[in-house]
Design a protein around this motif. Structure first.
Motif, PDB file in Angstrom:
ATOM      1  N   PRO A   1      57.318  42.373  38.753  1.00 45.84           N
ATOM      2  CA  PRO A   1      56.168  42.860  39.531  1.00 45.84           C
ATOM      3  C   PRO A   1      56.093  44.376  39.634  1.00 45.84           C
ATOM      4  CG  PRO A   1      57.193  40.981  40.628  1.00 45.84           C
ATOM      5  CD  PRO A   1      58.096  41.366  39.491  1.00 45.84           C
ATOM      6  N   GLN A   2      57.234  45.066  39.522  1.00 44.86           N
ATOM      7  CA  GLN A   2      57.212  46.524  39.611  1.00 44.86           C
ATOM      8  C   GLN A   2      56.521  47.164  38.405  1.00 44.86           C
ATOM      9  OE1 GLN A   2      58.374  48.137  42.405  1.00 44.86           O
ATOM     10  NE2 GLN A   2      58.557  46.046  43.157  1.00 44.86           N
ATOM     11  N   ASP A   3      56.318  46.402  37.339  1.00 40.58           N
ATOM     12  CA  ASP A   3      55.629  46.918  36.156  1.00 40.58           C
ATOM     13  C   ASP A   3      54.116  46.761  36.237  1.00 40.58           C
ATOM     14  OD1 ASP A   3      57.886  47.764  34.802  1.00 40.58           O
ATOM     15  OD2 ASP A   3      58.203  45.845  33.802  1.00 40.58           O
ATOM     16  N   ILE A   4      53.622  46.126  37.272  1.00 37.07           N
ATOM     17  CA  ILE A   4      52.197  45.800  37.360  1.00 37.07           C
ATOM     18  C   ILE A   4      51.425  46.937  38.009  1.00 37.07           C
ATOM     19  CG2 ILE A   4      50.515  44.213  38.376  1.00 37.07           C
ATOM     20  CD1 ILE A   4      52.591  42.012  38.137  1.00 37.07           C
ATOM     21  N   VAL A   5      50.322  47.309  37.378  1.00 39.56           N
ATOM     22  CA  VAL A   5      49.419  48.305  37.940  1.00 39.56           C
ATOM     23  C   VAL A   5      48.403  47.642  38.855  1.00 39.56           C
ATOM     24  CG1 VAL A   5      47.593  49.951  37.403  1.00 39.56           C
ATOM     25  CG2 VAL A   5      49.689  49.938  36.067  1.00 39.56           C
ATOM     26  N   SER A   6      47.862  46.523  38.423  1.00 37.89           N
ATOM     27  CA  SER A   6      46.871  45.831  39.246  1.00 37.89           C
ATOM     28  C   SER A   6      46.778  44.376  38.813  1.00 37.89           C
ATOM     29  CB  SER A   6      45.489  46.487  39.139  1.00 37.89           C
ATOM     30  OG  SER A   6      44.921  46.216  37.868  1.00 37.89           O
ATOM     31  N   ILE A   7      46.308  43.559  39.747  1.00 39.05           N
ATOM     32  CA  ILE A   7      45.962  42.160  39.473  1.00 39.05           C
ATOM     33  C   ILE A   7      44.513  41.971  39.867  1.00 39.05           C
ATOM     34  CG2 ILE A   7      46.465  39.752  39.975  1.00 39.05           C
ATOM     35  CD1 ILE A   7      49.266  40.531  40.760  1.00 39.05           C
ATOM     36  N   GLU A   8      43.702  41.548  38.899  1.00 38.78           N
ATOM     37  CA  GLU A   8      42.305  41.220  39.155  1.00 38.78           C
ATOM     38  C   GLU A   8      42.127  39.709  39.146  1.00 38.78           C
ATOM     39  OE1 GLU A   8      41.812  45.202  39.228  1.00 38.78           O
ATOM     40  OE2 GLU A   8      42.604  44.260  37.428  1.00 38.78           O
ATOM     41  N   VAL A   9      41.392  39.188  40.102  1.00 37.97           N
ATOM     42  CA  VAL A   9      41.094  37.761  40.164  1.00 37.97           C
ATOM     43  C   VAL A   9      39.598  37.586  39.956  1.00 37.97           C
ATOM     44  CG1 VAL A   9      41.189  35.668  41.545  1.00 37.97           C
ATOM     45  CG2 VAL A   9      43.028  37.348  41.711  1.00 37.97           C
ATOM     46  N   LEU A  10      39.247  36.930  38.846  1.00 38.42           N
ATOM     47  CA  LEU A  10      37.860  36.652  38.511  1.00 38.42           C
ATOM     48  C   LEU A  10      37.509  35.288  39.086  1.00 38.42           C
ATOM     49  CD1 LEU A  10      38.772  38.900  36.571  1.00 38.42           C
ATOM     50  CD2 LEU A  10      37.427  37.805  34.773  1.00 38.42           C
ATOM     51  N   LYS A  11      36.491  35.250  39.975  1.00 32.28           N
ATOM     52  CA  LYS A  11      36.264  34.027  40.748  1.00 32.28           C
ATOM     53  C   LYS A  11      34.963  33.317  40.418  1.00 32.28           C
ATOM     54  CE  LYS A  11      37.041  36.335  44.603  1.00 32.28           C
ATOM     55  NZ  LYS A  11      37.283  36.680  46.025  1.00 32.28           N
ATOM     56  N   ASP A  12      33.866  34.032  40.291  1.00 32.76           N
ATOM     57  CA  ASP A  12      32.604  33.327  40.063  1.00 32.76           C
ATOM     58  C   ASP A  12      32.334  33.189  38.571  1.00 32.76           C
ATOM     59  OD1 ASP A  12      31.916  35.950  39.419  1.00 32.76           O
ATOM     60  OD2 ASP A  12      29.892  35.758  40.239  1.00 32.76           O
ATOM     61  N   ALA A  13      31.295  32.405  38.238  1.00 36.41           N
ATOM     62  CA  ALA A  13      31.018  32.101  36.832  1.00 36.41           C
ATOM     63  C   ALA A  13      30.611  33.333  36.045  1.00 36.41           C
ATOM     64  CB  ALA A  13      29.920  31.040  36.746  1.00 36.41           C
ATOM     65  N   SER A  14      29.962  34.303  36.688  1.00 37.32           N
ATOM     66  CA  SER A  14      29.577  35.514  35.965  1.00 37.32           C
ATOM     67  C   SER A  14      30.814  36.254  35.462  1.00 37.32           C
ATOM     68  CB  SER A  14      28.765  36.428  36.884  1.00 37.32           C
ATOM     69  OG  SER A  14      28.505  37.674  36.259  1.00 37.32           O
ATOM     70  N   ALA A  15      31.880  36.221  36.241  1.00 39.20           N
ATOM     71  CA  ALA A  15      33.098  36.916  35.849  1.00 39.20           C
ATOM     72  C   ALA A  15      33.942  36.107  34.874  1.00 39.20           C
ATOM     73  CB  ALA A  15      33.923  37.256  37.098  1.00 39.20           C
TER      74      ALA A  15
END
Length: 1013
Positions: A195-209
């Motif tokens: 986890p220390q190597d991670i810059v960001s986590i994005e969660v795509l939730k709706d159908a457009s994403a």
């Protein structure tokens, strides 16, 4: 960057002073490192952002200004005395740029529902796996830690559960490479990432994403971005932490005097002689929980190097994690290495690569009833009168009354039960600018996993004695390669129109193999699992192989008019080998609109809203997560004994369906983004509706066909909910700041249609519960419902027995009973049978939430994170054993309140070793007595850190020094009587929310240091 410069006279030394401020809030920045490049001469800004530094002018000095979360600025002094600097926020913190499928966008340009967790939020929690960092952090994302075992997997659900038989895990994308989903330790793709190597986590939730991922987007998409290099001198960062895991709470179980009294009372009630004839003090008083649980150390080490030149960037890191488990003999070790590299070969051409490799070892892996659950259950159920070892130093096993139970200490320490895993993920890519605004990108990547499970039970364990020692070896290997080719065109027109077009073609193939061998009857333990041939009784080996392919075409249009009106159109065509010949390809489109109201002319005169955006989206995504050959007629083998030999026959095993196709999820989303008072308050709210159709369910066929069922597209479910996230900057002063983030999610799940309009009964039947499934899926109900009997309590006296229509002639006061509700209008009909079962609970919560406060005072920082769930039920199957009142297994202290002639006001049955059939059914049935409220409020994490002034670090030769202490799971408020309410022993839909001997979660005390050079 803004500078105010004044000329100075030329001398051998010069005192330079100035003020450093932030570009985002126009406020002074205290604690900024001001360093003369190439030397150890430096200082830090004070509480007003001011600095003063004396330096030599003989070597044309350059000042370097650096601060966490901001871009480093380097400024040549050039004889000036005053330098005022404005530092810019780092793009890498993902506050302005958000990673989306096959690209990135400005946050203000998003039309879909996408949430982010930054590196700062991840690193504060000191978690060992990335999905743990998501728990309670993002609205609409529910993370359940299936087990407290080190390296244990989690169940991740985005906006509810869609499918019954297909997968419900999200798609994971690491540095742009899609690698599938999974939540067991062997399948979880996030287990290889530090986890220390991670810059960001994005969660795509709706159908457009998520529609850009087509057939794999129905369950949401989680995108992981790891650290990249930056231009400038090499920077070395070292981090070390050490902590202790401790059991959060023990269950209140009977000691020896209490158990002896119960066992003798049970015998007396049956007219039998006492079980224990001596004084209770003459028997052992073993606390089995103390015997198997321990305070366990945890240590983590991280080394990273990053830097680059004008045309080359690199980032390397290595990590070593060693975590012993609460349970003796259990543990998890992981070593990982990562390298990210990119090079600008020319103005038009660039290349790069991302690579992560990881090696892990699990001790005491989950292997059903004989693994961790078996050890925990043993510690709970073996009576305290049983010692760990006898006088001859041999382990003691419980073998009373047909109960044969392995000694949990022997199982933990004597058995070999390990899993060794190697995982790698990486890709190489190249981009070429064909023309202005037109870029082509080609990447080839893959991920490889190899697992080897080793098991050996020697004769010092009960399992080993029953098999004259037993050895088993299992190997699994899986390889996925992915080729992605995209073309992106971006063009601005007339200062009003911004158009981005994306098109692409991808290919993917996954293949896997497995091998399992076992043998028993070893005359020596010398070989353990390394020589299966040494066993006198070899078991039949088993092997398997599978493969699947996916070919896809994708496209997306992003249009922005005057930063006010935004349009996104997405489409993807996926062709999968998993589906029938008539439905290999599916099309998954989506569309989204956004209106930035705050940019309209009628909003110019107000200063309350700096951001106000309305979003609308609709789209269709798919789910292909079924068996690789489910659409095909498959063959199986069977064995029969003919005389003195075994004959093997090949027979049809399943009926194919050439019309089998994807499960489809249609989703509507309306969202609102609000920023108030120069973003001192930011709010995002979304309401959504999802309907999943063409569920992959079994349909019955006449048995004369040679089959009983086949897989077909029938049935549908829906999820609808509301999410809100709020971030506030409560205090912003030069020496003190306080910010808060809150998220809230609610989701309602419903089954709309099933095969033949008939209910489905799922959930692993429990042998000692009469093989009764405990979940029913029926139209109008939820996928999380628990199904069973309503527990009535116990007969208080003989009059209650006489008044009961379901009591037997042998029924006595103090016997338990189930409610008779199967007659007309719920009235009794005098019989307890399957018709009396009903809905008794729901594993899904009414809502979940997270609440974080961050404080900063001079060099100190404090983060407090609270997380919780409300309205979810837990099926506590431990109660079936721990409140049986029979005197064979240990009991909870609640059984001290059992029925006796002098204690009739209770719902806990009398002590007895033999019950009539009705009473036995009531005690063994899945009933409402097992359902408990699983709501909880948890202090998930608290971290206190201090960053030393630069001149202090310089004495150690360091660029920066930070010390911190952290605590996790320190406090949990709940009514649940088990180890932890956030539990799911069995990681599948049918068994969701059940607790049976689950490895308890630890509370952790940890301290660490971070050094920058």
């Amino acid at each position: 960057m803004q500078q105010q410069l004044q000329p100075a006279e030329s001398t051998d030394s010069l005192t330079v002073e100035g003020t450093v401020t932030s570009d985002s809030a126009d406020k002074p920045l205290p604690g900024v490192s001001v360093l003369v490049k190439g030397t150890q001469n430096g200082t830090t800004t004070n509480e007003d952002g001011h600095f003063s530094l004396t330096l030599s002018t003989q070597k044309e000095p350059v000042l370097s200004f650096s601060f966490i979360g901001y871009e480093t600025e380097e400024i040549a002094v050039d004889g000036r005395r005053t330098i005022n600097v404005v530092l810019k926020k780092e793009v890498e913190e993902m506050e302005d740029i958000v990673v989306v499928g096959y690209g990135s966008q400005r946050k203000q340009d998003l039309t879909g529902s996408i949430s982010s967790v930054s590196a700062t939020d991840i690193h504060k929690q000191s978690v060992t796996s990335a999905e743990e960092a998501l728990q309670g952090q993002i609205a609409g994302v529910q993370v359940t830690k299936n087990s407290g075992a080190p390296g244990g997997g989690s169940t991740v659900r985005i906006r509810g559960t869609n499918s019954i038989r297909a997968g419900n895990n999200p798609l994971y994308v690491i540095d742009g490479l899609p690698i599938g989903g999974g939540s067991s330790p062997s399948q979880n793709p996030l287990s290889l990432i530090n986890p220390q190597d991670i810059v960001s986590i994005e969660v795509l939730k709706d159908a457009s994403a998520t529609a850009i991922y087509g057939a794999r987007g129905a369950n949401g998409v989680i995108m992981i971005t790891t650290k990249q290099g930056d231009r400038g001198d090499a920077q070395v960062n070292v981090e070390a932490s050490y902590g202790v895991n401790r059991i959060r709470n023990k269950l209140d179980l009977m000691d020896t005097p209490q158990f002896v009294a119960l066992a003798n009372e049970a015998a007396a009630n049956d007219g039998a002689d006492p079980v224990f004839v001596n004084s209770p003090n003459s028997y052992p008083n073993t606390d089995w929980q103390d015997e198997v649980f321990r305070s366990a150390p945890r240590q983590n080490y991280q080394l990273s190097v990053s830097g680059g030149s004008e045309d080359t960037r690199y980032a390397l890191s290595a990590n070593l994690l060693d975590e012993e488990g609460l349970l003796i003999g259990s543990g998890y070790q992981r070593g990982s290495f990562r390298i990210n590299f990119d090079k600008q070969v020319s103005d038009k051409f660039s290349i790069g690569n991302n690579l992560i490799v990881s090696r892990a070892r699990y001790s005491l892996v989950e292997t059903g009833g004989r693994g961790l659950s078996g050890i925990v259950n043993g510690a709970l159920q073996i009576p305290s009168v049983v010692p760990v070892k006898d006088d001859d130093d041999n382990y003691v096993f419980q073998t009373d009354n047909t109960i044969e139970r392995d000694n949990p200490v022997a199982s933990a320490l004597e058995k070999t039960n390990t899993s060794k895993q190697f995982k790698g993920i990486g890709n190489i890519f190249a981009t070429y600018m064909l023309a202005e605004g037109l870029e082509v990108r080609v990447s080839i990547g893959g991920n490889l996993s190899y697992d080897k499970d080793n098991f050996y039970a020697p004769n010092s364990t009960l399992q080993g004695q029953q098999n004259n020692s037993l050895a088993r070896v299992t190997t699994r290997q899986r390889f996925r390669w992915v080729n992605e080719n995209t073309l992106t065109y971006n063009k601005e027109f007339a200062g009003l129109h911004d158009l981005t077009l994306l098109g692409g073609f991808t290919l993917e193939k996954v293949s896997g193999e497995n091998l399992r061998g076992a043998s028993s009857g070893f005359i020596t333990d010398a070989f353990t699992y390394n020589n299966l041939n040494a066993g006198e009784t070899p078991n039949n080996p088993s092997t398997g192989a599978s493969t699947s392919t996916l070919a896809s075409y994708l496209g997306r249009v992003n249009y922005n008019f005057d930063d006010r009106y935004l349009l996104t159109l997405t489409g993807r065509i996926d062709g999968s080998s998993r589906f029938g010949s008539g439905n290999k390809y599916g099309f998954f489109p989506s569309g989204a609109l956004a209106w930035r109201i705050s940019e309209e002319t009628f909003m110019e005169e107000q200063d309350l809203f700096n951001n106000l955006k309305l979003r609308l989206s609709y789209g269709i995504t798919g789910n292909q997560e079924i068996g690789n050959y489910a659409a095909l007629t498959q063959l199986g083998n069977s064995q029969v004994t003919l005389g003195d030999r075994i004959a093997v026959g090949i027979n049809p095993a399943s009926l194919g369906n050439k019309d089998l196709q994807w499960e489809k999820t249609r989703q509507y989303n309306i969202g609102l983004d609000v920023g108030l008072i120069n973003s001192r308050l930011s709010l995002t709210a979304d309401a959504y509706y999802k309907k999943t159709t063409d569920l992959l369910l079994t349909r019955r066929v006449p048995r004369y066909t040679g089959y009983s069922q086949y897989l077909d597209n029938i049935g549908s479910t829906e999820n609808q909910g509301f999410e809100v996230s709020l971030e506030t900057q409560n205090i912003l002063k030069s020496t003190f700041s306080w910010s808060t983030s809150i998220n809230y999610s609610m989701n309602q799940n419903k089954v709309l249609e099933l095969a033949d309009d008939e209910p489905m009964y799922v959930g692993t039947p429990i042998s000692f519960a009469g093989g009764q499934s405990f979940r029913i899926l029926q139209e109008g109900g939820s996928l999380g419902t628990f199904y069973g009997y309503e527990y009535g309590g116990v007969y208080a006296d003989q009059q209650a027995v006489d008044n009961s229509e379901t009591a037997l002639a042998s029924t006595q006061p103090g016997d338990p009973y189930l409610k008779d509700i199967s007659g007309p209008d719920g009235e009794p009909d005098g019989t307890i049978d399957g018709n009396d079962q009903t809905i008794i609970g729901n594993a899904f919560p009414d809502f979940t939430f997270g609440f974080t406060n961050n404080f900063f005072y001079k060099g100190f920082d404090l983060s407090i994170f609270i997380q919780g769930s409300y309205g979810n039920d837990v099926l506590n199957m431990n109660t079936l054993r721990l409140e049986s009142t029979r005197g064979y297994t240990n009991q909870t202290t609640d059984v001290l309140n059992r029925w006796t002639p002098d204690n009739r006001n209770t719902d806990i049955p009398r002590a007895t070793r033999s019950r009539n059939s009705a009473a036995q059914t009531a005690m063994r049935a899945i009933s409402s007595r097992l359902i408990e409220d699983g709501s909880y409020l948890r202090l998930k994490n608290i971290t206190l850190g201090y960053t030393f002034p630069v001149n202090w670090g310089q004495s150690l030769g360091a660029r920066s020094v930070r010390l911190y202490v952290s605590g996790q799971n320190l406090f949990t408020a709940t009514k649940y009587s088990g180890y932890d309410p956030d539990v799911s022993t069995y990681n599948n839909l049918g068994n969701l929310g059940a607790d049976y001997g689950t490895y308890p979660k630890a509370k952790t005390y940890l301290m660490g240091i971070k050094l920058g050079f």
